[in-house]
Design an enzyme around this catalytic site. Structure first.
Site, PDB file in Angstrom:
ATOM      1  N   ARG A   1      18.285  30.291  39.248  1.00 22.80           N
ATOM      2  CA  ARG A   1      17.387  29.264  38.465  1.00 22.80           C
ATOM      3  C   ARG A   1      16.282  29.907  37.785  1.00 22.80           C
ATOM      4  O   ARG A   1      14.921  29.549  37.690  1.00 22.80           O
ATOM      5  CB  ARG A   1      16.983  28.107  38.948  1.00 22.80           C
ATOM      6  CG  ARG A   1      18.017  27.031  39.489  1.00 22.80           C
ATOM      7  CD  ARG A   1      17.536  25.651  39.821  1.00 22.80           C
ATOM      8  NE  ARG A   1      18.876  24.656  40.203  1.00 22.80           N
ATOM      9  CZ  ARG A   1      18.771  24.665  41.702  1.00 22.80           C
ATOM     10  NH1 ARG A   1      18.028  25.107  42.424  1.00 22.80           N
ATOM     11  NH2 ARG A   1      19.784  23.980  41.891  1.00 22.80           N
TER      12      ARG A   1
ATOM     13  N   LYS B   1      13.406  34.768  23.642  1.00 22.42           N
ATOM     14  CA  LYS B   1      14.593  34.357  23.258  1.00 22.42           C
ATOM     15  C   LYS B   1      15.799  35.125  24.194  1.00 22.42           C
ATOM     16  O   LYS B   1      15.923  36.526  24.072  1.00 22.42           O
ATOM     17  CB  LYS B   1      14.999  34.330  21.988  1.00 22.42           C
ATOM     18  CG  LYS B   1      14.367  33.383  21.174  1.00 22.42           C
ATOM     19  CD  LYS B   1      14.904  33.145  19.647  1.00 22.42           C
ATOM     20  CE  LYS B   1      14.183  32.030  18.929  1.00 22.42           C
ATOM     21  NZ  LYS B   1      14.732  32.069  17.587  1.00 22.42           N
TER      22      LYS B   1
ATOM     23  N   GLU C   1      13.787  44.582  10.165  1.00 19.73           N
ATOM     24  CA  GLU C   1      12.875  43.410  10.851  1.00 19.73           C
ATOM     25  C   GLU C   1      11.332  44.032  10.467  1.00 19.73           C
ATOM     26  O   GLU C   1      10.632  42.843  10.381  1.00 19.73           O
ATOM     27  CB  GLU C   1      13.225  43.247  12.366  1.00 19.73           C
ATOM     28  CG  GLU C   1      14.551  42.839  12.615  1.00 19.73           C
ATOM     29  CD  GLU C   1      14.621  41.335  12.563  1.00 19.73           C
ATOM     30  OE1 GLU C   1      13.829  40.739  12.295  1.00 19.73           O
ATOM     31  OE2 GLU C   1      16.092  40.936  12.548  1.00 19.73           O
TER      32      GLU C   1
ATOM     33  N   LYS D   1       4.786  39.184  15.299  1.00 23.94           N
ATOM     34  CA  LYS D   1       5.593  38.360  15.987  1.00 23.94           C
ATOM     35  C   LYS D   1       4.904  37.694  17.090  1.00 23.94           C
ATOM     36  O   LYS D   1       4.973  36.448  17.248  1.00 23.94           O
ATOM     37  CB  LYS D   1       6.914  39.295  16.676  1.00 23.94           C
ATOM     38  CG  LYS D   1       7.619  38.315  17.357  1.00 23.94           C
ATOM     39  CD  LYS D   1       9.085  38.703  17.144  1.00 23.94           C
ATOM     40  CE  LYS D   1       9.999  37.622  18.107  1.00 23.94           C
ATOM     41  NZ  LYS D   1      11.366  38.230  18.217  1.00 23.94           N
TER      42      LYS D   1
ATOM     43  N   GLU E   1       9.978  27.270  18.706  1.00 22.65           N
ATOM     44  CA  GLU E   1      10.556  27.147  17.387  1.00 22.65           C
ATOM     45  C   GLU E   1      10.537  25.667  17.016  1.00 22.65           C
ATOM     46  O   GLU E   1      11.352  25.259  16.368  1.00 22.65           O
ATOM     47  CB  GLU E   1      12.001  27.715  17.297  1.00 22.65           C
ATOM     48  CG  GLU E   1      12.417  28.178  15.904  1.00 22.65           C
ATOM     49  CD  GLU E   1      13.510  29.006  15.761  1.00 22.65           C
ATOM     50  OE1 GLU E   1      13.479  30.034  16.687  1.00 22.65           O
ATOM     51  OE2 GLU E   1      14.358  28.584  15.430  1.00 22.65           O
TER      52      GLU E   1
ATOM     53  N   ARG F   1       7.399  29.005  14.369  1.00 25.80           N
ATOM     54  CA  ARG F   1       8.362  30.189  14.487  1.00 25.80           C
ATOM     55  C   ARG F   1       9.863  30.544  13.630  1.00 25.80           C
ATOM     56  O   ARG F   1      10.250  31.499  13.691  1.00 25.80           O
ATOM     57  CB  ARG F   1       8.801  30.017  15.862  1.00 25.80           C
ATOM     58  CG  ARG F   1       9.487  31.230  16.724  1.00 25.80           C
ATOM     59  CD  ARG F   1       9.830  31.490  18.147  1.00 25.80           C
ATOM     60  NE  ARG F   1      10.602  32.307  18.427  1.00 25.80           N
ATOM     61  CZ  ARG F   1      10.645  33.078  19.761  1.00 25.80           C
ATOM     62  NH1 ARG F   1      10.047  32.430  20.675  1.00 25.80           N
ATOM     63  NH2 ARG F   1      11.305  33.945  19.715  1.00 25.80           N
TER      64      ARG F   1
ATOM     65  N   ASN G   1      13.027  33.332  11.216  1.00 25.03           N
ATOM     66  CA  ASN G   1      14.292  33.340  10.899  1.00 25.03           C
ATOM     67  C   ASN G   1      14.857  33.800   9.482  1.00 25.03           C
ATOM     68  O   ASN G   1      15.682  33.474   8.983  1.00 25.03           O
ATOM     69  CB  ASN G   1      14.936  31.898  11.192  1.00 25.03           C
ATOM     70  CG  ASN G   1      15.009  31.607  12.545  1.00 25.03           C
ATOM     71  OD1 ASN G   1      15.373  32.382  13.533  1.00 25.03           O
ATOM     72  ND2 ASN G   1      14.578  30.436  12.941  1.00 25.03           N
TER      73      ASN G   1
ATOM     74  N   HIS H   1      17.719  35.537   8.301  1.00 21.85           N
ATOM     75  CA  HIS H   1      18.715  35.601   9.488  1.00 21.85           C
ATOM     76  C   HIS H   1      19.923  34.702   9.480  1.00 21.85           C
ATOM     77  O   HIS H   1      20.785  34.438   9.965  1.00 21.85           O
ATOM     78  CB  HIS H   1      17.931  35.202  10.761  1.00 21.85           C
ATOM     79  CG  HIS H   1      17.389  36.414  11.415  1.00 21.85           C
ATOM     80  ND1 HIS H   1      16.439  37.007  10.478  1.00 21.85           N
ATOM     81  CD2 HIS H   1      17.532  37.386  12.256  1.00 21.85           C
ATOM     82  CE1 HIS H   1      16.003  38.137  11.242  1.00 21.85           C
ATOM     83  NE2 HIS H   1      16.735  38.132  12.310  1.00 21.85           N
TER      84      HIS H   1
ATOM     85  N   HIS I   1      23.032  36.327   9.664  1.00 25.37           N
ATOM     86  CA  HIS I   1      24.098  36.142  11.028  1.00 25.37           C
ATOM     87  C   HIS I   1      25.536  35.737  10.413  1.00 25.37           C
ATOM     88  O   HIS I   1      26.421  35.967  10.906  1.00 25.37           O
ATOM     89  CB  HIS I   1      23.485  34.693  11.851  1.00 25.37           C
ATOM     90  CG  HIS I   1      22.601  35.259  12.639  1.00 25.37           C
ATOM     91  ND1 HIS I   1      21.631  34.360  13.583  1.00 25.37           N
ATOM     92  CD2 HIS I   1      22.017  36.333  13.031  1.00 25.37           C
ATOM     93  CE1 HIS I   1      20.763  34.734  14.206  1.00 25.37           C
ATOM     94  NE2 HIS I   1      20.850  36.279  14.275  1.00 25.37           N
TER      95      HIS I   1
ATOM     96  N   HIS J   1      22.858  44.772  12.726  1.00 23.28           N
ATOM     97  CA  HIS J   1      22.027  43.479  12.619  1.00 23.28           C
ATOM     98  C   HIS J   1      21.055  43.815  11.383  1.00 23.28           C
ATOM     99  O   HIS J   1      20.913  42.904  10.265  1.00 23.28           O
ATOM    100  CB  HIS J   1      21.257  43.218  13.773  1.00 23.28           C
ATOM    101  CG  HIS J   1      20.514  42.014  13.690  1.00 23.28           C
ATOM    102  ND1 HIS J   1      20.935  40.768  13.655  1.00 23.28           N
ATOM    103  CD2 HIS J   1      19.196  42.024  13.960  1.00 23.28           C
ATOM    104  CE1 HIS J   1      19.838  39.881  13.718  1.00 23.28           C
ATOM    105  NE2 HIS J   1      18.985  40.583  13.551  1.00 23.28           N
TER     106      HIS J   1
END
Lengths: 383, 383
Positions: B126, B148, B190, B232, B242, B246, B250, B253, B257, B269
């Protein structure tokens, strides 16, 4: 019968507070409350093969009648299915129905459903809100509150998971009417634990309430769930991540989990925890941490609730010790135990860590001392 | 060369602040800093088959020399191995070495290692503390900061995971000396995005710095990583989960993606995100949200960095649209896009949600408009 509402306050956490609603027919207002607790485009109602036909389909109908979009997901029943593989299947099924981030999870069932649906909620698209809807006494008094989610692995119980506090918990005591009696008794063990670690008066009250709770008295059931949730909520609010005080909720669970593992999870959780509390109280007495006589008192209370209070003859104590060694509460190679000081009070330890490493030899002795109540083994504990 | 230290402030989160240290040889003080950042009985150093022999074994030796217990775990390299199955294997390997809760994870590698080791840290018992040690430019400027973590499924990238902020991030720019040039360029995409969404001056600076960054200038590399991380960190500090702002991270993206998925993750990427930024800027211009000329400017900057700025001829736009439909940013059936207002500034939207649903037909048009730079398709956009 009144509806109790207890608030868990996670002062150090992002979602700071969530309500736990307890009472007969507490689920009836769910359609109305959901938009406030967990607004969502779609509700993913997750339950198991036992509970879905019994309560889930009706609830889904009521929610749809209340104007909500509901997708239902049925997982297999039983601890042996609380695995990473079933979790992967569940998340794939949610993806196949094209659920997005604007989904909230409703976890309807006992501890296995709560843990698994909670872990799916914690990890689906990095986290969906979850509302816990416990259907067993055990899940109502314990598992549904506190935010622990997870699955088992070959190495032990709950070794993979996440802390993911629910947005709300609804414990509808009317659902207990269809619960088998042995499962009701299993739930009583956690209530007994709450009395032992935090409230001697509550422990005494539970003894008088057991017959009414088994017989179906809603007032007694609601009072039991509400007081247990209050005690647990207080502990969790002070220490969500089990850095210290929350460890007292593990009283009886190090040995209890080991007993479950050795029996292949055929023993009900509450029964195993009951045995675990007896062994760990005996450990505490031998260490001089726990007041003499506490072990005997626990055994009497368990007997009164119709719960086992000694290790079954066919369970090898050495296998229990081996299983305890892989417990995730172990630190630096020694297994840690949360111990009682006396009835109604846990031991914070000299360093305030609320648990302490115990030599395996001492646990072996405690396991060996557990004869039948009143036998030389049992009597040795009494004055 | 100076060492930069940026703090991410998660005011609404439990672990409120963490340092991001950037500079050549920044890793050399790790043994000294670890007890403060993430005190632990054992450090689980997780890396992949490429990075472990190149940097991991040396680092493990240094940490052991500094008095730490270190267990190393090597996972396969490549996005195609960022799966629930590999995560299960990794957590099982950690259990087999009898790691307990008193473990901290060190994630040494690129984005795949950071995501996978981060998700293992988020879920092992956990949650264990994690320190991110990015070894690629892409991971330094982007993936290692923000918390993330996650894995891919057949339905798409990062669909299962958790928010699990690191205790610290160390970006040792000296490690970039062994990085292939195409991966350096991928990281630049990026950084270009950070300029586009937040800082027009930074975008101009990056153009002048590209040759020095490719050539191995530590001062330029450190400055690039530090400024990108600052941008960032500012966004993530204001909106960790997000919920709103935030989403501007993206930008590029959603289409990016989808392009990655359609190429079976054979495209780097950063290259895919570059193409995605061009398409999404074109979408913004067609909607009247993005200033005219921005798309052309983005294509010029990408060309200057040696990055692709148009969809490869062998990629079917319809397959890109289909892949975008399963994006987790979709809400109520429509795919959401974060758009620019102008160079250096993202569009908050009228409702302050920082993203908006866009009809698929418009994205189809934008994909179709992308001829070579200077062609009728490209020229049509310019004034």
């Amino acid at each position: 019968v009144s509806t109790h509402e207890v608030w868990v306050d996670l002062s150090a956490s992002r979602e700071r507070r969530y309500p736990v609603r307890v009472g007969p027919d507490a689920l009836m207002s769910l359609a109305r409350d959901l938009p406030r607790w967990a607004p969502a485009h779609t509700y993913a109602l997750i339950s198991d093969r036992t509970v879905m036909p019994r309560h889930g389909e009706k609830l889904a109908g009521e929610l749809r009648g209340g104007g909500h979009r509901v997708e239902t997901f049925t997982i297999p029943s039983g601890e042996e299915h609380k695995t990473r593989a079933e979790w992967a299947r569940l998340t794939d099924a949610m993806l196949a129905r094209e659920l997005g981030r604007d989904t909230a999870v409703l976890a309807l069932g006992g501890g296995v459903v709560g843990d698994m649906a909670g872990f799916a909620a914690a990890t689906f698209m990095r986290g969906l809100p979850v509302v816990q809807l416990p259907t067993t006494l055990l899940a109502m008094v314990d598992a549904s509150v506190g935010g622990k989610t997870g699955v088992d692995t070959a190495a032990g119980k709950n070794l993979v998971g996440a802390f993911h506090p629910p947005r709300a918990v609804v414990a509808d005591t009317r659902l207990l009417d269809s619960l088998p009696e042995d499962q009701l008794r299993s739930g009583l063990a956690e209530a007994i634990k709450h009395g032992l670690i935090a409230d001697a008066d509550y422990l005494e009250w539970t003894e008088t309430a057991f017959p009414r709770i088994i017989a179906g008295d809603d007032e007694a059931r609601s009072a039991l769930v509400a007081r247990s949730v209050e005690i647990k909520a207080g502990v969790v609010s002070r220490d969500e991540r089990e850095g210290g005080e929350r460890k007292i909720l593990n009283f009886g669970h190090t040995v209890g989990h080991a007993v479950e593992a050795v029996t292949g999870y055929s023993m009900l959780h509450g029964c195993a925890v009951g045995i675990g509390m007896v062994v760990e109280a005996e450990v505490g007495e031998r260490l001089g941490v726990t007041e003499p006589g506490v072990t005997r008192r626990i055994r009497e209370v368990l007997a009164g609730a119709g719960l086992p209070h000694t290790l079954p003859a066919d369970v090898d104590p050495e296998r229990v010790l081996a299983a305890a060694r892989s417990d995730k509460k172990s630190r630096q190679g020694l297994v840690e135990y949360a111990l009682l000081r006396r009835v109604g009070s846990a031991d914070p330890g000299e360093d305030g860590r609320w648990s302490r490493p115990v030599p395996e030899s001492l646990v072996r002795e405690a396991l060996g001392a557990l004869g039948p109540l009143g036998s030389p083994g049992g009597a040795r504990i009494a004055p």
